[in-house]
Enzyme design. Structure first.
Site: not given
Length: 268
Positions: A2-3, A59, A258
């Site tokens: 989910p973005e 979000k 990341r």
DNA sequence: CTGCCCCTGTAA
DNA sequence: TTACAGGGGCAG
């Protein structure tokens, strides 16, 4: 998953499926989902609330009820929502909210990073205030981005992930936006030219709006299947594969712990 | 700023 | 077995 685009698709579909319905019961299988409130306390507060509408902010999925209450659902890394009959629930379902028509809102969240929280109007306002601007709104202008960029020495990719400035971009779409704008992910924001910043502003809007439409279409099925994700990516998770623009191999670096994917040729 | 944590699942 | 995963929060 989910973005912004995926959350937008989920929120729209949830509104189509559940607006006007009343929650008659709520069940949680793990305490993490409702933390810091206990599952039974939240369940009791949810029962009897009628769903007015469903929206997205950053979000988060916002389920608006009568009487000024809002259920904020954050999907974490692996969260997903749908409405279905209570027949088959996958193992990773962590919550279900029974509706007055016999169906239920199902919350699937294998990694348990998702959260649900019931807010009153003042708490919702506090939540809103902590978030940056919506990239698809009129408030997100080239001038706004330029102003924020001037104040930040952060690397472009890290800057885009900061939800206090611009919301909704995550690891995939931040990388994709930078590729579209031909900006190196490690470039300092306050060092970018006005031309680059304009390109970035346009890229963010184009990349996100295309992804929203795509995600919404993909999500027309009652369930979002993992295979349906990842459409249209140019660099994300494409380490070593040829750049779709110049053919050079896509590279990977680590920023803020990341992965960042980019084309060393196109993005400088 | 980096690193660790929260968790489960999957792939190498 | 290890590494990695599209989220965020918090401690050094």
């Amino acid at each position: 998953m989910p973005e912004l685009p995926e959350v937008e698709a989920v929120a729209r579909r949830l509104g189509e499926w559940a607006a006007g319905r009343t929650i008659v019961s709520a069940t949680f299988t793990r305490p993490q989902t409702t933390r810091p409130e206990s599952p039974r306390a939240l369940a009791r507060r949810l029962a009897g609330l009628r769903i007015q509408s469903v929206a997205r902010r950053a979000k988060h999925v916002l389920v608006h009820f009568d009487r000024g209450k809002t259920l904020r659902i954050h999907l974490g890394m692996t969260g997903n929502l749908w409405v279905d009959d209570p027949a088959n629930r996958p193992r990773s379902v962590r919550a279900w909210l029974g509706l007055d028509d016999g169906r239920e809102i199902v919350f699937d969240d294998s990694r348990l990073f998702g959260r649900m929280q019931l807010l009153d109007a003042p708490a919702l306002a506090d939540f809103e205030r902590a978030l940056g601007v919506e990239p698809l709104s009129d408030a997100f202008t080239p001038e706004f981005l330029t102003g924020c960029a001037a104040k930040s020495r952060k690397a472009a990719k890290v800057f885009l992930l900061d939800q206090r400035v611009v919301v909704g971009l995550g690891n995939i779409w931040a990388a994709e936006s930078l590729f579209a704008a031909r900006i190196h992910p490690a470039a300092a924001m306050n060092g970018l030219s006005a031309r680059k910043l304009r390109a970035l502003h346009a890229a963010i809007r184009e990349v996100l709006s295309a992804a929203v439409e795509s995600a919404y279409r993909e999500y027309s099925a009652p369930r979002l299947t993992p295979e349906s994700e990842g459409f249209g990516v140019s660099v994300y998770n494409r380490l070593g594969q040829p750049c779709l623009r110049c053919g050079r191999k896509i590279a990977r670096i680590v920023q803020a712990g990341r992965s960042t994917y980019f084309c060393p040729q196109c993005q400088r």
